[in-house]
Design a protein around this motif. Structure first.
Motif, PDB file in Angstrom:
ATOM      1  N   ALA A 213      51.740  65.589  33.195  1.00 36.19           N
ATOM      2  CA  ALA A 213      52.547  66.195  32.134  1.00 36.19           C
ATOM      3  C   ALA A 213      54.019  66.271  32.528  1.00 36.19           C
ATOM      4  O   ALA A 213      54.914  65.981  31.726  1.00 36.19           O
ATOM      5  N   VAL A 214      54.268  66.639  33.779  1.00 36.32           N
ATOM      6  CA  VAL A 214      55.658  66.790  34.240  1.00 36.32           C
ATOM      7  C   VAL A 214      56.355  65.441  34.309  1.00 36.32           C
ATOM      8  O   VAL A 214      57.455  65.269  33.783  1.00 36.32           O
TER       9      VAL A 214
ATOM     10  N   GLU B  39      46.485  67.077  35.961  1.00 34.82           N
ATOM     11  CA  GLU B  39      46.982  67.220  34.595  1.00 34.82           C
ATOM     12  C   GLU B  39      48.436  67.696  34.581  1.00 34.82           C
ATOM     13  O   GLU B  39      49.249  67.229  33.779  1.00 34.82           O
ATOM     14  N   ALA B  40      48.764  68.620  35.466  1.00 37.56           N
ATOM     15  CA  ALA B  40      50.138  69.147  35.527  1.00 37.56           C
ATOM     16  C   ALA B  40      51.119  68.063  35.960  1.00 37.56           C
ATOM     17  O   ALA B  40      52.213  67.936  35.402  1.00 37.56           O
ATOM     18  N   THR B  41      50.729  67.274  36.951  1.00 40.24           N
ATOM     19  CA  THR B  41      51.615  66.214  37.456  1.00 40.24           C
ATOM     20  C   THR B  41      51.883  65.176  36.377  1.00 40.24           C
ATOM     21  O   THR B  41      53.036  64.756  36.177  1.00 40.24           O
TER      22      THR B  41
ATOM     23  N   SER C  48      50.077  77.125  34.460  1.00 41.05           N
ATOM     24  CA  SER C  48      49.436  77.106  33.140  1.00 41.05           C
ATOM     25  C   SER C  48      48.139  76.312  33.147  1.00 41.05           C
ATOM     26  O   SER C  48      47.147  76.709  32.528  1.00 41.05           O
ATOM     27  N   GLN C  49      48.131  75.187  33.860  1.00 46.85           N
ATOM     28  CA  GLN C  49      46.938  74.353  33.900  1.00 46.85           C
ATOM     29  C   GLN C  49      45.789  75.036  34.650  1.00 46.85           C
ATOM     30  O   GLN C  49      44.619  74.919  34.265  1.00 46.85           O
TER      31      GLN C  49
ATOM     32  N   SER D 190      59.445  72.782  37.468  1.00 49.18           N
ATOM     33  CA  SER D 190      58.567  72.437  36.350  1.00 49.18           C
ATOM     34  C   SER D 190      57.124  72.274  36.813  1.00 49.18           C
ATOM     35  O   SER D 190      56.184  72.740  36.149  1.00 49.18           O
TER      36      SER D 190
ATOM     37  N   ASP E 244      55.525  75.703  37.354  1.00 44.39           N
ATOM     38  CA  ASP E 244      55.231  76.397  36.096  1.00 44.39           C
ATOM     39  C   ASP E 244      54.068  75.755  35.343  1.00 44.39           C
ATOM     40  O   ASP E 244      53.170  76.452  34.850  1.00 44.39           O
ATOM     41  N   VAL E 245      54.086  74.417  35.255  1.00 45.03           N
ATOM     42  CA  VAL E 245      53.032  73.726  34.511  1.00 45.03           C
ATOM     43  C   VAL E 245      51.699  73.839  35.242  1.00 45.03           C
ATOM     44  O   VAL E 245      50.645  74.000  34.611  1.00 45.03           O
TER      45      VAL E 245
END
Length: 213
Positions: free
Chosen positions: A30-31, A26-28, A56-57, A49, A52-53
């Motif tokens: 999103a980035v 999910e983070a990848t 959060s995930q 990024s 950090d993301v």
């Protein structure tokens, strides 16, 4: 049994590894969906990024999971399950085994110097204090991805102090499709009736239909 097998088995059966993989995916997405090299974003931009993301995930996937707690180490984001703490490390894509812990942050240097029975060098005084918690094994989740084509790398392992130029890990394993089905996604078993088909119908009083929003 080797530490690698014990750790992997414990974290696999409760879905901890699957949650980490889910968070990384999910983070990848999103980035890479929000940043563009054409707009001037660099490899460093992606790395910061992604870190950090991903933090959060991971917080999100473990939200409401009582056995997992947030357990930072010297300000570095960490998550704890039982006696295992996991920290993050962004690595160059394709080079997870080339990480130099002796050139990393003081926290990661300290983690790489945790006692490990199969490595006698860690009995030597290396001149860097250990800020870890007694009884806790700190692991590192190494993450990376490439944009074109979109590929993801995610590894969990026990870092090894490699100022000697040796291997970066005591052990490290990929979090990919080989970890199998997610035990958190158990199918809800069909509830069986309290009486069999051969039983007489139980008398019931009909009520008006109740509608829910």
């Amino acid at each position: 049994m080797a530490e690698e097998q014990v750790v992997w088995g414990e974290l696999l059966q409760v879905g901890f590894l699957h949650a980490l993989r889910e968070a990384h995916r999910e983070a990848t997405l999103a980035v890479f969906g929000g940043l563009s090299r054409a707009a001037g974003f660099t490899e460093r931009s992606y790395g910061v990024s992604a870190f950090d993301v991903l933090t959060s995930q991971i917080d999100r996937v473990f939200e409401g999971e009582p056995p997992v707690t947030r357990d930072d180490l010297n300000g570095s984001p960490g998550w704890r399950y039982g006696r295992y703490r996991v920290l993050l490390k962004h690595h160059e894509f394709g080079n997870v085994r080339g990480i130099r812990w002796d050139r990393d942050s003081p926290t990661k240097q300290s983690v790489a110097q945790q006692s490990y029975l199969d490595d006698p060098q860690l009995a030597l005084p290396l001149g860097i204090g250990h800020g870890d918690t007694p009884g806790v094994v700190t692991l590192v989740l190494a993450h990376s991805a490439s944009e074109e084509p979109l590929e993801m790398e995610l590894f969990l392992g026990r870092p090894r102090w490699n100022a000697d130029g040796g291997t970066a890990w005591h052990w490290v394993k990929p979090l990919d499709d080989t970890i199998g089905a997610d035990p958190r996604r158990k199918l809800v078993e069909r509830t069986m009736p309290l009486w069999g088909d051969e039983e007489r119908d139980v008398p019931m009083r009909l009520r008006g239909e109740t509608k829910t929003a």
